[in-house]
Scaffold this active site. Structure first.
Site, mmCIF file in Angstrom:
data_model
loop_
_atom_site.group_PDB
_atom_site.id
_atom_site.type_symbol
_atom_site.label_atom_id
_atom_site.label_comp_id
_atom_site.label_asym_id
_atom_site.label_seq_id
_atom_site.Cartn_x
_atom_site.Cartn_y
_atom_site.Cartn_z
ATOM 1 N N GLU A 194 48.300 -10.903 76.126
ATOM 2 C CA GLU A 194 49.469 -11.652 76.986
ATOM 3 C C GLU A 194 50.498 -12.016 76.175
ATOM 4 O OE1 GLU A 194 47.961 -14.481 79.625
ATOM 5 O OE2 GLU A 194 46.863 -12.954 80.762
ATOM 6 N N GLU A 306 40.438 -6.278 83.575
ATOM 7 C CA GLU A 306 40.158 -7.411 84.363
ATOM 8 C C GLU A 306 40.401 -7.244 85.948
ATOM 9 O OE1 GLU A 306 42.317 -11.148 82.740
ATOM 10 O OE2 GLU A 306 41.811 -10.270 80.627
HETATM 11 C C1 XIL Z 1 40.683 -16.967 83.851
HETATM 12 C C2 XIL Z 1 39.187 -17.352 84.315
HETATM 13 O O1 XIL Z 1 38.625 -16.273 84.852
HETATM 14 C C3 XIL Z 1 39.111 -18.621 84.784
HETATM 15 O O2 XIL Z 1 37.914 -19.131 84.555
HETATM 16 C C4 XIL Z 1 40.162 -19.614 83.604
HETATM 17 O O3 XIL Z 1 39.836 -20.834 84.440
HETATM 18 C C5 XIL Z 1 41.322 -19.126 83.399
HETATM 19 O O4 XIL Z 1 41.382 -17.870 82.861
HETATM 20 N N1 XIL Z 1 44.027 -13.304 82.134
HETATM 21 C C6 XIL Z 1 42.983 -13.386 81.222
HETATM 22 C C7 XIL Z 1 41.628 -14.051 81.403
HETATM 23 O O5 XIL Z 1 43.263 -12.979 79.980
HETATM 24 O O6 XIL Z 1 41.209 -14.787 80.299
HETATM 25 C C8 XIL Z 1 41.983 -15.145 82.566
HETATM 26 O O7 XIL Z 1 40.646 -15.583 82.977
HETATM 27 C C9 XIL Z 1 42.823 -14.464 83.895
HETATM 28 C C10 XIL Z 1 43.964 -13.905 83.561
#
Ligand code: XIL
Length: 410
Positions: A194, A306
């Site tokens: 990101e 994701e």
């Molecule tokens: C999220 C997790 O799922 C949560 O448990 C945590 O509280 C916050 O992060 N982008 C990403 C992930 O790259 O690491 C994030 O994961 C979601 C958004």
């Protein structure tokens, strides 16, 4: 049977020569027997014989690996129902949180690491012969404040050479230690997460996210160094750049400009991770198709890293996966006919993924069941709160049996 080598020789089309491939030979071996052995009971949801036997990893075995983000209760075996779903349905695992900086390296210094949870995650992946992903090395989120401060708590400044050197040294030590520890065991790393700017129109001067302390203090240099050090720590690992909403045109253009800049400098970026935190209306199949077509031109494999689809009413306004924005957007109950709309969006997305199967190596869901999800109120996954497969599960599996040439036609 551990043939998950990612062959650098098999990288046709990679502009930098760093591309990764090999999925159809090695990675999927663990999944091939899934068609015959189904540990998960689908009865009650699946009525026909075919869907009783088919698993996600089995259905897509010729197309891409199917991964899932796992949490601590799962990789320590406490959540037995979750473990049963993971073993039967998936052939790759990502750690939802335990390899983030705040978990693995909570305090400064060589004694500041805590590997207990990450070690258990990697051992879990090995036990079930999974393709193991490391997430993530350089990110503004879930990174302790001390990383961006000096010993007295003064924020580091990009204009101060000593501050920059201190932050680069910390990044170096973190990457060498964490990647080095799992050398040869974690096959894929999200090296930078990101870093791209979200809003506004595209222009070459606004590529990176100014709100990130990495960007503010170091500028693009942190990205270059992070990839170089990760490669030095484990030359065999596939190194990904990972981001969200790269389907949207301005951000997609920024991604392409950034990766081309890295490729021109021979930085070892080897795959593009597209988070794909979707909702019911976004991305449309047309937008997803256009984005994958464009991104594939970089010559690197694409990983959907994701995947989830937010079915909450408020979630329909949200097209970003920024952790803070997402928390605000999650409330308000699910939309009407949510299960059907979710199934439709999932099957649309999988049709597009299958159309791009030559470029997509891995599709990872961000969580096992709706109960586990970070967007839990949007019921965004294929398994409900009890771990039962939803209509979306059946529909996703069914896309796999369609003729790839007709995937977008019907
Ligand atoms: C999220 C997790 O799922 C949560 O448990 C945590 O509280 C916050 O992060 N982008 C990403 C992930 O790259 O690491 C994030 O994961 C979601 C958004």
């Amino acid at each position: 049977m551990k043939e998950r080598n990612i062959s650098k020789a098999n990288t046709a089309g990679s502009a930098t020569g760093w591309g990764a491939s090999g999925r159809r030979s090695g990675w999927l071996n663990a999944g091939c027997c899934a068609l015959t052995v189904l540990a998960l009971c689908l009865s009650g949801c699946a009525t026909d014989e075919t869907s009783k036997q088919v698993t996600l990893k089995g259905a897509f075995r010729k197309d891409f690996s199917i991964g899932v983000a796992v949490n601590q209760r799962q990789f320590t075996g406490q959540d037995t129902n979750g473990v049963a779903i993971i073993m039967s349905q998936f052939n790759s695992v990502s750690p939802e949180n335990v390899l983030k900086w705040e978990s693995v390296h909570p305090r400064p210094g060589t004694n500041g690491y805590d590997f207990a949870a990450a070690d258990a995650f990697v051992a879990f992946g090995e036990k079930y012969h999974m393709l193991i992903v490391g997430h993530t090395l350089a990110w503004h989120g879930q990174t302790p404040r001390w990383v961006f401060q000096d010993e007295n708590g003064r924020p580091l400044q990009g204009t101060n050479a000593a501050d920059r050197a201190m932050l680069l040294q910390r990044l170096h030590d973190h990457i060498m230690t964490v990647v080095g520890r799992y050398k040869g065991r974690i096959q894929i790393w999200d090296v930078v997460n990101e870093a791209l700017n979200d809003g506004g129109n595209f222009n070459r001067t606004n590529l990176l996210r100014q709100r990130s302390p990495w960007v503010r203090i170091l500028g693009p240099e942190f990205i270059v160094k992070a990839f170089e050090w990760a490669h030095a720590a484990d030359p065999g690992a596939v190194l990904r750049y990972n981001d969200y909403s790269i389907e949207n045109e301005p951000k997609r253009k920024r991604l392409i400009a950034l990766i081309k800049m890295l490729q021109a400098q021979h930085v070892p970026v080897m795959a593009i991770g597209s988070q794909t935190h979707a909702n019911l209306n976004w991305p449309s199949p047309g937008l997803e198709d256009a984005a994958l077509t464009d991104i594939a031109k970089l010559g690197l494999p694409i990983h959907i890293t994701e995947l989830d689809v937010d079915a909450s009413a408020a979630g329909q306004r949200n097209q970003g996966a920024d952790v803070s924005q997402n928390a605000l957007a999650a409330g308000g109950g699910v939309v009407d006919a949510a299960n059907q709309r979710l199934a439709d969006q999932y099957s649309s997305l999988f049709r597009v993924f299958l159309k791009h199967r030559k470029n997509i190596e891995l599709v990872t869901f961000w969580g096992v069941t709706d109960q586990d999800s970070w967007r839990s109120s949007g019921n965004p996954l294929l398994f409900d709160r009890e771990g039962k497969p939803k209509e979306s599960f059946q529909d996703v599996i069914q896309t796999a049996s369609k003729d790839p040439k007709k995937l977008l036609a019907d």
